[in-house]
Design an enzyme around this catalytic site. Structure first.
Site, PDB file in Angstrom:
ATOM      1  N   CYS A  96      34.524  59.206  40.195  1.00 31.94           N
ATOM      2  CA  CYS A  96      35.065  60.560  40.055  1.00 31.94           C
ATOM      3  C   CYS A  96      34.504  61.160  38.766  1.00 31.94           C
ATOM      4  O   CYS A  96      34.561  60.534  37.711  1.00 31.94           O
ATOM      5  CB  CYS A  96      36.593  60.501  39.977  1.00 31.94           C
ATOM      6  SG  CYS A  96      37.368  62.079  39.542  1.00 31.94           S
ATOM      7  N   CYS A 119      30.628  55.013  50.858  1.00 34.93           N
ATOM      8  CA  CYS A 119      31.525  53.963  51.311  1.00 34.93           C
ATOM      9  C   CYS A 119      32.629  53.844  50.261  1.00 34.93           C
ATOM     10  O   CYS A 119      32.397  53.359  49.154  1.00 34.93           O
ATOM     11  CB  CYS A 119      30.699  52.687  51.417  1.00 34.93           C
ATOM     12  SG  CYS A 119      31.579  51.317  52.145  1.00 34.93           S
TER      13      CYS A 119
HETATM   14 FE    FE Z   1      39.544  61.288  39.230  1.00 40.16          FE
END
Ligand code: FE
Length: 130
Positions: A96, A119
Site C-alpha cells: 500500500c 496476487c
Molecule cells: Fe494502507
C-alpha cells in the site's frame, strides 16, 4: 499522498494477529483460506490498515491460485512495488502506497488487457460492497 507511519505496537492495537503478521511482517495467508478468494460481489477492496482504496471487483478474476487476484489496481499511485528476493525467488512485492502494508505480489502471467496478476492476501483487504 499523505503517508501513515505507525509503530508495530500501534498497528497491533488496530489489527488482528494474522492481519499484523501479513501486512506488517510480510506474511502470507494459506492458499484457499482467505475470505475474499471466492468473493464475487461488486464493490471495492480497501487496505485493512489505512482504508486506502486499492482494488475493484471489476478487475478481479479467478486465477486458481488460492488468493484473490486482480489484473489491475484501482489506481497505480495507490500501490507501490518493490523487488523481493526472499525464499530463493525473485518476485515483485506489492505494498500500500499510503501506509506501506504488505499486500502480496504481482506476476506477469495475468489475463488481458494488462497481463498482470496481482496476487493479494485477503487479510490485507477490507471489502466494501457497492
Ligand atoms: Fe494502507
Amino acid at each position: 499522498m499523505e503517508k501513515i507511519n505507525k509503530t508495530d505496537k500501534e498497528w497491533r492495537e488496530i489489527l488482528s494477529e494474522e492481519e499484523f503478521i501479513v501486512t506488517r511482517k510480510k506474511g502470507t495467508e494459506r492458499a484457499f483460506t482467505g475470505k475474499y478468494y471466492k468473493n464475487e460481489e461488486t464493490g471495492k477492496y480497501l487496505c485493512i490498515c489505512c482504508g486506502k482504496e486499492l482494488f475493484s471487483s471489476e478487475h478481479k478474476f479467478d486465477s486458481g491460485s488460492g488468493w484473490p487476484s486482480f489484473f489491475l489496481p484501482v489506481n497505480e499511485e495507490n500501490i507501490k512495488t518493490e523487488t523481493d528476493l526472499s525464499h530463493f525467488m525473485r518476485r515483485t512485492e506489492v505494498n500500500c502506497a499510503k501506509c506501506g502494508a504488505h499486500l502480496g505480489h504481482v506476476f506477469d502471467d495475468g489475463p488481458k488487457p494488462t497481463g498482470k496478476r496481482y496476487c493479494i492476501n485477503s487479510v490485507s483487504l477490507k471489502f466494501e460492497k457497492k
